[in-house]
Design an enzyme around this catalytic site. Structure first.
Site, PDB file in Angstrom:
ATOM      1  N   HIS A 262       0.810  -1.222   0.000  1.00 45.43           N
ATOM      2  CA  HIS A 262       0.000   0.000   0.000  1.00 45.43           C
ATOM      3  C   HIS A 262       0.850   1.282   0.000  1.00 45.43           C
ATOM      4  O   HIS A 262       0.624   2.193  -0.778  1.00 45.43           O
ATOM      5  CB  HIS A 262      -0.939   0.006   1.199  1.00 45.43           C
TER       6      HIS A 262
ATOM      7  N   ARG B  43      -9.548   1.982  -8.611  1.00 46.50           N
ATOM      8  CA  ARG B  43      -9.705   1.031  -7.498  1.00 46.50           C
ATOM      9  C   ARG B  43     -10.716   1.603  -6.522  1.00 46.50           C
ATOM     10  O   ARG B  43     -10.370   2.456  -5.713  1.00 46.50           O
ATOM     11  CB  ARG B  43      -8.381   0.857  -6.749  1.00 46.50           C
TER      12      ARG B  43
ATOM     13  N   ARG C 178     -13.332  -0.527 -11.451  1.00 48.61           N
ATOM     14  CA  ARG C 178     -13.379  -1.898 -10.939  1.00 48.61           C
ATOM     15  C   ARG C 178     -14.291  -1.955  -9.720  1.00 48.61           C
ATOM     16  O   ARG C 178     -14.165  -1.132  -8.817  1.00 48.61           O
ATOM     17  CB  ARG C 178     -11.967  -2.343 -10.543  1.00 48.61           C
TER      18      ARG C 178
ATOM     19  N   GLU D 245      -6.841 -12.330 -13.568  1.00 47.72           N
ATOM     20  CA  GLU D 245      -5.811 -12.447 -12.536  1.00 47.72           C
ATOM     21  C   GLU D 245      -5.590 -13.895 -12.167  1.00 47.72           C
ATOM     22  O   GLU D 245      -4.620 -14.248 -11.520  1.00 47.72           O
ATOM     23  CB  GLU D 245      -6.262 -11.725 -11.258  1.00 47.72           C
TER      24      GLU D 245
ATOM     25  N   ASN E 121      -0.107  -8.293 -11.083  1.00 45.34           N
ATOM     26  CA  ASN E 121       0.394  -8.558  -9.723  1.00 45.34           C
ATOM     27  C   ASN E 121      -0.176  -9.876  -9.210  1.00 45.34           C
ATOM     28  O   ASN E 121       0.539 -10.723  -8.688  1.00 45.34           O
ATOM     29  CB  ASN E 121       0.008  -7.429  -8.762  1.00 45.34           C
ATOM     30  N   ASP E 122      -1.493 -10.036  -9.359  1.00 39.40           N
ATOM     31  CA  ASP E 122      -2.112 -11.268  -8.894  1.00 39.40           C
ATOM     32  C   ASP E 122      -1.876 -12.429  -9.862  1.00 39.40           C
ATOM     33  O   ASP E 122      -1.615 -13.545  -9.431  1.00 39.40           O
ATOM     34  CB  ASP E 122      -3.614 -11.060  -8.675  1.00 39.40           C
TER      35      ASP E 122
ATOM     36  N   ARG F  17       2.978 -12.591  -2.790  1.00 40.37           N
ATOM     37  CA  ARG F  17       3.796 -11.406  -3.080  1.00 40.37           C
ATOM     38  C   ARG F  17       4.095 -10.565  -1.849  1.00 40.37           C
ATOM     39  O   ARG F  17       4.824  -9.586  -1.919  1.00 40.37           O
ATOM     40  CB  ARG F  17       3.166 -10.565  -4.190  1.00 40.37           C
TER      41      ARG F  17
ATOM     42  N   CYS G 127      -3.462  -3.848 -16.234  1.00 43.80           N
ATOM     43  CA  CYS G 127      -3.435  -2.805 -15.210  1.00 43.80           C
ATOM     44  C   CYS G 127      -2.551  -3.178 -14.038  1.00 43.80           C
ATOM     45  O   CYS G 127      -2.685  -2.651 -12.961  1.00 43.80           O
ATOM     46  CB  CYS G 127      -4.849  -2.467 -14.758  1.00 43.80           C
TER      47      CYS G 127
END
Lengths: 570, 87
Positions: free
Chosen positions: A190, A297, A333, A432, A455-456, A466, A503
């Site tokens: 974050h 987000r 999203r 993802e 990322n996922d 991660r 993304c």
């Protein structure tokens, strides 16, 4: 003495300023018998007054910088310090039992905390944390160990902390906080994401910056290389001042590309769009020349508060984003909560494997009311611009169909009641989960677009958490396994005349960009600050050469080979 | 003593923001003001007291004011309630 630490380069740029360590004071309290009780009462009263003044300052600053919404919590904190049930009881306790003020306060506060914690309502349980927060502030003053709040910083500093929570980062003032360094965290944690959207340099995961004595000495943050130097020599300072200037110069050069399209040498156009967390990020999106928003987000609307946002609140936020983007595409999203993002007021049980658990669309399909409220807000906002809706964490076609059905129901109800809703809203999904990438051909017949969340996708494909630094070597965007999945998704969408975006962090990565371009990616969504460097890079490439390099990469054996190949060619 | 009963219609009941407004208002008067709900009575000048009642949507609450400015206090508080909490 000058020390150099390395960590993860989380946000680009160079910062040079005095170190400021975010300390947690020692607030251990012992019971003492007091002779002069009136003196003790007046110590309590003074500490109370100082704390109120501090809170009033924090509240004002928060209001000016982040708006009324964020300042509200401090109004409640101030009222707790004026609460007769608290302050009168403490005074009485000191007088009746002749005990020290610190002990009396802790006892009284603990009683209230226990009452609130015992309630079976998550919102009320959270209030216990508020009481703990404010009583700590007063306690710190009684003990002569004042708490420093991030909002109170009023000179240029580099922030040093073990980690920064979302509420810490919400209080950061860019004017004074020139950058930050933390012990823990990774590129996608974050605090790292926040640093990039605030455009301040940051290095995270240094493991021990807080024990390096970096407070009150000069600190250099190199957010490009992931290095931190504490107490630098004159020579080091000179080198980094020059580097800082060069970086600023490069930024100025890139700013000339703000209004240019993103086209390769051989005339192939792609869309470079930005990821945002709140409407406040739009300034950066526009200043950096993004051609739209590729990922909004929405979970930040739900975080850092005590209850669900209302339909009206959400509608206002979504409307503001599509209106500000003025006809440019905005992909929103739906709520992606769970995993590393929790909502205390939903009172969800702790899970062994939150990343594999009850999160995102799984949670929304079950918490039907909450999902419908968000969808109504989105549908209403669609009348004000170019809004697209995207469901996160889709694993099966059935999940997509269920989500779409609920959306259609809400749309029909709104139209029935005479509410305006756009009649061409694209509905897409995040890719993802490997199963969805593998089944992309089937999905492509029903969805309007794909957006690959790397990322996922990488963590699920490589089975590597991660957040776990010990397996971070498995976070391999260039692994041919990932590239092949990406290709499957892009090809499937094109076969059906649909488009694919990306993304995740990978979309803005200079090594990945030629490969993605070569694989035919249509839309690249990244931190706003990466848009101009990416545009610069794309305008120097040809689609033809990129396609050839990508085809070769797919047949390679390892991520290292792919990386070396790209770096040699481009 | 002045007293009046209200019905709370706000979706979230008496939560953070409305509780803050009520307590702030009550604090402006000299009179003692109490909030009663389900047989429990708390000091309306105490934020923790008010929130500990956990007043939800649809609940009935009684406000009592006693002191030199009791009538003004009740009128002032009634106004805050009507501005968005209930009727």
């Amino acid at each position: 003495m000058s020390t150099m630490l390395t960590g993860i380069a989380a946000s680009s740029g160079i910062a040079i300023a005095k170190g400021f360590k975010l300390e947690t004071p020692d607030l251990t309290v012992e019971k003492k018998q007091i002779g002069d009780v009136e003196e003790e009462v007046s110590l309590f009263d003074q500490s109370l007054e100082v704390s109120k003044k501090e809170l009033a300052v924090i509240k004002e600053k928060t209001r000016n910088e982040l708006g009324d919404e964020h300042a509200e919590i401090f109004s409640a904190h101030l009222l707790v310090l004026s609460d007769p049930e608290l302050v009168d009881t403490v005074r009485q306790k000191v007088r009746d039992e002749k005990v020290n003020a610190a002990f009396a306060l802790q006892q009284v506060a603990d009683q209230f905390i226990a009452v609130f914690e015992a309630m079976d309502n998550e919102y009320m349980k959270e209030r216990a944390a508020d009481i703990r927060d404010v009583s700590k502030r007063v306690l710190a003053h009684i003990l002569g160990q004042p708490i420093v709040s991030l909002a109170e910083i009023d000179q240029e500093v580099v922030l040093i902390a073990e980690d920064l929570t979302p509420s810490d980062t919400a209080q950061l003032n860019k004017k004074y906080v020139k950058g930050f360094v933390t012990d823990i965290g990774g590129r996608t944690s974050h605090s790292a994401i926040m640093a990039r959207s605030m455009e301040i340099p940051a290095v995270v995961g240094t493991k021990n910056i807080t024990s390096e004595g970096a407070a009150d000495v000069m600190v250099i943050i190199d957010g490009i290389e992931g290095k931190v130097i504490t107490d630098p020599t004159e020579e080091q300072l000179a080198i980094y001042r020059k580097k800082q200037e060069e970086y600023e110069e490069l930024k100025r050069e890139l700013s000339k590309l703000v209004n240019e399209p993103s086209v390769t040498q051989d005339g192939h156009h792609v869309e470079l769009v930005a990821n945002i967390g709140t409407p406040n990020d739009l300034e950066g999106v526009i200043n950096n020349g993004a051609e739209g928003v590729g990922l909004y987000r929405t979970e930040f609307l739900y975080m850092g508060r005590d209850q669900l946002p209302t339909e009206e609140e959400q509608f206002e936020a979504y409307k503001k984003v599509v209106e500000t983007m003025n006809g440019k595409p905005v992909v929103i999203r739906t709520l992606d909560i769970g995993g590393d993002k929790e909502l205390p007021y939903l009172d969800l049980p702790k899970e062994m494997n939150p990343f594999l658990g009850f999160r995102a669309i799984r949670l929304c399909l079950e918490m039907d009311d909450m999902f419908r409220t968000q969808l109504r807000a989105l549908l209403r906002a669609s009348a004000y611009g170019n809004l697209k809706i995207m469901f996160p964490m889709i694993a099966t076609l059935d999940e997509f169909r269920k989500g779409k059905k609920i959306l259609e129901e809400e749309k029909a109800a709104l139209l029935q009641s005479g509410t305006k809703v756009s009649d061409d809203i694209e509905i897409g999904i995040m890719v993802e989960i490997p199963s969805t990438a593998v089944m992309a051909e089937q999905f492509a017949k029903e969805v309007d677009f794909f957006s690959i969340g790397t990322n996922d996708l990488i963590q699920y494909t490589m089975a590597a958490d991660r957040m776990n630094e010990r397996v971070s070597y498995l976070y391999q965007p260039y692994n041919p396994a990932i590239l092949r999945l990406v290709k499957m998704v892009i090809d499937a969408s094109h076969k059906e005349g649909k488009w694919t975006g990306m993304c995740g962090e990978m979309a803005g990565d200079p090594v990945a960009i030629p490969l993605l371009l070569g694989l035919g990616l249509d839309e690249f969504s990244m931190s706003a600050t990466s848009v101009l460097p990416a545009r610069n890079q794309i305008s120097s490439l040809t689609k033809e050469a990129a396609a050839k390099a990508a085809a070769e990469a797919l047949d390679m054996n390892t991520a290292e080979e792919v990386k070396a190949h790209v770096e040699k060619l481009f | 003593m002045a007293q009046r009963t209200f019905k709370i219609t706000a979706e979230t009941g008496i939560h953070a923001r409305p509780a803050t407004q009520l307590v702030n208002k009550a604090g402006q008067y000299e009179s003692e003001v109490t909030l009663e709900h389900k047989g429990k009575s708390v000091n309306l000048k105490s934020i923790m007291g008010v929130m500990s009642l956990g007043v939800a949507q649809g609940a009935e609450v009684t406000i009592k004011a006693e002191g030199p400015d009791a009538d003004e206090a009740l009128a002032g508080i009634a106004e805050v309630i009507k501005e968005g909490l209930g009727e």
